[in-house]
Scaffold this motif. Structure first.
Motif: not given
Ligand SMILES: [Zn+2]
Length: 211
Positions: A89-117
């Protein structure tokens, strides 16, 4: 993955109200009618905006807490779909080439098992029919942000992220996803290093804005 096993024995529940769902539904019709009709928008520090399908106070946004504890994968499917709707709705999809996320620290990700983002970004990418890629790593732990002022947050987050391979983002229009956006210091910093690595533009989105 143990999630697959769980899902095959127990029916899925609505991520927002926990009622049992009919097959192939991501959320129940009762919650769907309560979804905000328009995405929310927040101006980020320095420049740009972050959009989100929910605010943290919307009842459906409670599913975001579930992301961190239970039913992670299933909740991410509905939230990722709402994220994709906001982006369309707000950006439109045509101009997006790639989706990515904000990373968690390795320690946090290991503790949780995944990155929810990352789960949200992968689901949103699937709905948008765009490729997903990890682009950044968290190389330093910052202090917990909750009690910091917006200026302190911006300082606290500096030099925390590093791009893994700048050729992945070079000349691309990147959609950057985080789970929640409070002052926007985190997503702004992550967007900044993606841009600095040669991305053409970075569009920011979260599952919910915190007020
Ligand atoms: Zn529901």
């Amino acid at each position: 993955m143990h999630h697959t096993l769980t899902e095959s024995f127990f029916p899925n529940r609505c991520p927002y109200c926990r009622q049992i769902l009919e097959k192939n539904r991501l959320h129940c019709p009762d919650c769907a009618v309560q979804f905000p009709r328009k995405p929310y928008l927040r101006e980020l520090p320095y420049s740009g905006i972050c959009i989100a399908p929910f605010t943290y106070s919307d009842t459906p946004a409670k599913a975001i807490n579930g992301l961190k504890f239970t039913n992670t994968v299933f909740n991410a499917a509905s939230l990722g779909q709402r994220l994709a709707w906001s982006v369309g709705l707000l950006y439109g999809t045509d101009q997006i080439d790639l989706v990515t996320c904000v990373p968690l620290s390795e320690a946090r990700q290991a503790e949780r098992g995944y990155n929810q983002s990352e789960l949200l970004a992968q689901k949103a990418a699937a709905v948008l029919c765009k490729p997903y890629a990890e682009t950044a790593v968290k190389i330093r732990n910052n202090k917990i942000q909750h009690h910091l002022s917006p200026q302190e947050r911006a300082e606290n987050i500096k030099n925390v992220y590093e791009i893994m391979d700048s050729s992945v983002v070079k000349d691309k229009n990147v959609l950057l996803i985080d789970d929640i956006c409070t002052t926007g210091a985190t997503i702004t910093e992550c967007a900044r290093i993606i841009k600095r690595s040669g991305a053409k533009s970075v569009y920011c989105a979260a599952a919910a804005l915190v007020y």
